[in-house]
Design a protein around this motif. Sequence first.
Motif, mmCIF file in Angstrom:
data_model
loop_
_atom_site.group_PDB
_atom_site.id
_atom_site.type_symbol
_atom_site.label_atom_id
_atom_site.label_comp_id
_atom_site.label_asym_id
_atom_site.label_seq_id
_atom_site.Cartn_x
_atom_site.Cartn_y
_atom_site.Cartn_z
ATOM 1 N N LEU A 1 -7.354 -30.026 11.083
ATOM 2 C CA LEU A 1 -5.695 -29.810 11.617
ATOM 3 C C LEU A 1 -5.987 -29.041 12.822
ATOM 4 N N GLY A 2 -7.102 -28.820 13.340
ATOM 5 C CA GLY A 2 -7.128 -28.230 14.742
ATOM 6 C C GLY A 2 -7.272 -26.796 14.709
ATOM 7 N N ILE A 3 -7.496 -26.037 13.629
ATOM 8 C CA ILE A 3 -7.720 -24.864 13.399
ATOM 9 C C ILE A 3 -9.053 -24.124 13.625
ATOM 10 N N ASN A 4 -9.031 -23.249 14.643
ATOM 11 C CA ASN A 4 -10.561 -22.720 15.071
ATOM 12 C C ASN A 4 -11.074 -21.906 13.798
ATOM 13 N N THR A 5 -11.785 -22.676 13.028
ATOM 14 C CA THR A 5 -12.605 -21.908 12.087
ATOM 15 C C THR A 5 -13.504 -21.054 12.236
ATOM 16 N N THR A 6 -14.185 -21.141 13.359
ATOM 17 C CA THR A 6 -15.238 -20.343 14.015
ATOM 18 C C THR A 6 -14.643 -18.804 14.350
ATOM 19 N N LEU A 7 -13.598 -18.831 14.719
ATOM 20 C CA LEU A 7 -12.662 -17.551 14.938
ATOM 21 C C LEU A 7 -12.456 -16.993 13.307
ATOM 22 N N LEU A 8 -11.897 -18.130 12.572
ATOM 23 C CA LEU A 8 -11.373 -17.566 11.339
ATOM 24 C C LEU A 8 -12.766 -17.202 10.461
ATOM 25 N N TYR A 9 -13.858 -17.637 10.444
ATOM 26 C CA TYR A 9 -15.001 -17.192 9.778
ATOM 27 C C TYR A 9 -15.139 -15.631 10.581
ATOM 28 N N SER A 10 -15.298 -15.485 11.612
ATOM 29 C CA SER A 10 -15.534 -14.278 12.147
ATOM 30 C C SER A 10 -14.633 -13.167 11.907
ATOM 31 N N LEU A 11 -13.211 -13.768 11.559
ATOM 32 C CA LEU A 11 -12.170 -12.897 11.124
ATOM 33 C C LEU A 11 -12.649 -12.274 9.581
ATOM 34 N N VAL A 12 -12.955 -13.450 8.841
ATOM 35 C CA VAL A 12 -13.429 -12.948 7.412
ATOM 36 C C VAL A 12 -14.334 -11.864 7.437
ATOM 37 N N PHE A 13 -15.301 -12.116 8.067
ATOM 38 C CA PHE A 13 -16.443 -11.043 8.158
ATOM 39 C C PHE A 13 -15.998 -9.816 8.615
ATOM 40 N N ALA A 14 -15.167 -9.786 9.667
ATOM 41 C CA ALA A 14 -14.593 -8.270 10.005
ATOM 42 C C ALA A 14 -13.998 -7.864 9.192
ATOM 43 N N VAL A 15 -12.931 -8.398 8.507
ATOM 44 C CA VAL A 15 -12.159 -7.867 7.446
ATOM 45 C C VAL A 15 -13.099 -7.273 6.174
ATOM 46 N N GLY A 16 -14.201 -8.140 5.907
ATOM 47 C CA GLY A 16 -15.331 -7.853 4.900
ATOM 48 C C GLY A 16 -15.849 -6.641 5.355
ATOM 49 N N GLY A 17 -16.350 -6.518 6.514
ATOM 50 C CA GLY A 17 -17.259 -5.387 6.981
ATOM 51 C C GLY A 17 -16.151 -4.218 7.234
ATOM 52 N N MET A 18 -14.812 -4.605 7.482
ATOM 53 C CA MET A 18 -13.833 -3.156 7.634
ATOM 54 C C MET A 18 -13.722 -2.475 6.152
ATOM 55 N N LEU A 19 -13.547 -3.294 5.295
ATOM 56 C CA LEU A 19 -13.251 -2.763 4.028
ATOM 57 C C LEU A 19 -14.280 -2.040 3.347
ATOM 58 N N ALA A 20 -15.500 -2.639 3.770
ATOM 59 C CA ALA A 20 -16.957 -1.733 3.354
ATOM 60 C C ALA A 20 -16.978 -0.581 4.272
ATOM 61 N N GLY A 21 -16.888 -0.372 5.487
ATOM 62 C CA GLY A 21 -16.929 0.441 6.225
ATOM 63 C C GLY A 21 -15.709 1.759 5.978
ATOM 64 N N LEU A 22 -14.462 1.216 5.622
ATOM 65 C CA LEU A 22 -13.508 2.204 5.335
ATOM 66 C C LEU A 22 -13.947 2.842 4.065
ATOM 67 N N ALA A 23 -14.818 1.972 2.978
ATOM 68 C CA ALA A 23 -15.050 2.776 1.711
ATOM 69 C C ALA A 23 -16.135 3.814 2.155
ATOM 70 N N GLY A 24 -16.944 3.442 2.896
ATOM 71 C CA GLY A 24 -18.046 4.401 3.249
ATOM 72 C C GLY A 24 -17.537 5.828 3.836
ATOM 73 N N GLY A 25 -16.524 5.380 4.709
ATOM 74 C CA GLY A 25 -15.865 6.667 5.520
ATOM 75 C C GLY A 25 -15.047 7.378 4.566
ATOM 76 N N LEU A 26 -14.397 6.777 3.608
ATOM 77 C CA LEU A 26 -13.662 7.315 2.633
ATOM 78 C C LEU A 26 -14.583 8.206 1.722
ATOM 79 N N ALA A 27 -15.612 7.831 1.294
ATOM 80 C CA ALA A 27 -16.479 8.595 0.451
ATOM 81 C C ALA A 27 -17.276 9.594 0.966
ATOM 82 N N ALA A 28 -17.396 9.427 2.304
ATOM 83 C CA ALA A 28 -18.294 10.333 2.721
ATOM 84 C C ALA A 28 -18.182 11.793 2.638
ATOM 85 N N PRO A 29 -16.856 12.464 2.448
ATOM 86 C CA PRO A 29 -16.866 13.648 2.023
ATOM 87 C C PRO A 29 -17.531 14.215 0.730
ATOM 88 N N VAL A 30 -17.694 13.291 -0.225
ATOM 89 C CA VAL A 30 -18.253 13.749 -1.451
ATOM 90 C C VAL A 30 -19.510 12.984 -1.915
#
Lengths: 416, 300
Positions: free
Chosen positions: B194-223
Amino acid sequence: MRDIHAARLGRRTLLAASAAIAMPWVARAQANPLKIGIPTILSGPIALLGTSSRGAIQPEIDRINAAGGLLGRQIQPIYRDSKGQPQEAARVARELVNTDGCEILLDAEASSGAYAVQEVVRDLGVLCLHSNSETSSLTADPKLRVATAFRCARQGVHDAIVGGAHSAKVATAKKLSKWATCSPDYAFGRDTTAQFLEFLKHFKPDIEVVSQGWPKLGAPDFTEVITKILQAKPQALYSALYAGDLSAFVNQGNVYALFSAMQVFVPAMGDLPVLTAVKSLPVGIQSANRYLPTFPKTAENAAWGAAYSKANNNAYPTNWSWQNSTAVRFIEAAVKKAGSTDGKKAAAALEGMTIDSPFSVTGKVTMRAEDHTLVDYAIGWGTTVPKEPFVVDVEPGDWGQIVELEKEWKKANGYI
Amino acid sequence: MDLDALLGCVTSSSCLVTQTTSGLIVGMLLFMVAAGLTLIFGVLKIVNFAHGTFYMLGAYIAYSAFMFTGSYFLGVLAGGLGMAIFGVIFERVLISRVYGANVLMQLLICYAVVLICDDLVKIVWGPDFYAMGMPPAFQVPPLFIAGGVVPPFYIMLILVALAIGGGLSLLLGLTKIGKIIRAAAHNPNMVSALGINTTLLYSLVFAVGGMLAGLAGGLAAPVRSLTPGMGFSILIESFIVTVIGGMGSIGGALIAAVVLGLIRSFGTIGFPLFTEGLMYIAMIIILVFKPSGLFGKEIV
């Protein structure tokens, strides 16, 4: 007529021949260093302890080498990372001797690895000093003992006796009878907790254990264990957690105000990396000295602590540091006395040996002959404060009492 | 086994409140890591064994940012953004080369990244463990609700995790990009046609996945203690959450994470010597009756 050229040639030949004969000896002395194999934990959650062992061993070896080496040979330490896995510790220990040509093992492993290395030593017959295993049975149990292996580390039962005596004193003064425990779920945590309770009850029989938590070693979260302790409403808590696990436990306990709800006893709190890593160190935790530059309060101990930090980018020494420093000093003295690195000869020299040490209230530590374990080292309990020196009012343990009760404990366990 | 203690706990309001909130907090932090894991699997069919490393690096970056700025909020943000960027680089440089390849190849690449990052952490931050310490705003006594103990910091963590989970659901369910991501999970070839840039899409998915894990690491860091290799222990539990919830299901991950947190918090009272085992038993029971997990799609 005498041929002077022939005579000159003869002298040259003689010199060359002498050199040819002598050079291998010189070369061998330089090229045949005394290799000491050191399996330790250099990766994973408790890598800090392995690096702090190395940080104490290296300056001692540098000192010996600068003074001409041992038996005229330069010492070459060979460090191997066991990753904290017993099977890996055993594998690298065997490899260090059989492949790398190490003549002595300085086993800087935690207890789980030390038991595995002990069996390798039984097989190979080299001199071995376990410098970090605190689990008592390693040397107390005659079935496990090996003729050429020694423990150069504090011992669980010693800590339990001193901890029991000190804690009972505090418990009597503060009327603490309901206790909880929270210790790592493996041999060290279970053994030391059982021994602590045994001696606590010896000194104060009216103790009731109302809750016990056994988090996994390296667990990221202790929340459910902390809330379980709070539910049991104990008056006192004992924990054998250490290093990063202890730091996380204290930080997570702080959000539940755990430390103001009960009197807490943690032997491993008195390790400088833990004391400095915990941002809000609760006041009044009762702790053993692991390594403190202020206990024993001597110029030698303070100087050793400062020298360690200077040699290690201002890092603090740990309990494993002083034990490894002591182990190198014992190896040095034993090999010198035996005049050999042969396992049997060096072991015979080491049995019952006493050396000067900054890590003793009396200034001397001894490698006890009967069970190949270290005694007379500095052992005491004090109270935490949020700033340096972090642990104050350290009360030294009574070695007469330790030896007497240790003997009873050995009898009760069928070791003697 | 101490069933009396467990019964006593569930019939006592103080114990019920304390253990339920403790289960929720354990579950919510697990959910944030597992959500990224399941999102990546759902769209790309990649089992990201390096996901625990994202969590670890997020915690370390958050720690450094916190020490530099003194702001916990900026620290967590830096952890999340740092891992979003890392996720894109990881996907573009390494993972994109093994799409459709043998799972063993993907596993080897992820494992190599885990080992390399653990060593890099030791080089950059050293082998010592670190503790961020509690941000001043949360250095307050715990609340007492119905006799139970509830720390304000944990209430904040639960709310933030719920907000992130809700935001993620809205993103996937209501936005155009969310519909494209879901479509790509079903039929990537059609999305590409359909002409959607899947390369960009896949990178976006990894960015969101990485961000969630990074946020969890940062949120938990004080304890939590920051140590090289700290991502491994949370990775195992995140996989359990992902498998129980159904590979690829965000909602399933949320429910599974909460269930796991509650099993741990009440299990430690009733089954103190078998708490870890209970989690695996729960996983086995669910997989026996529903092999695709609670909300996973059956593979025909």
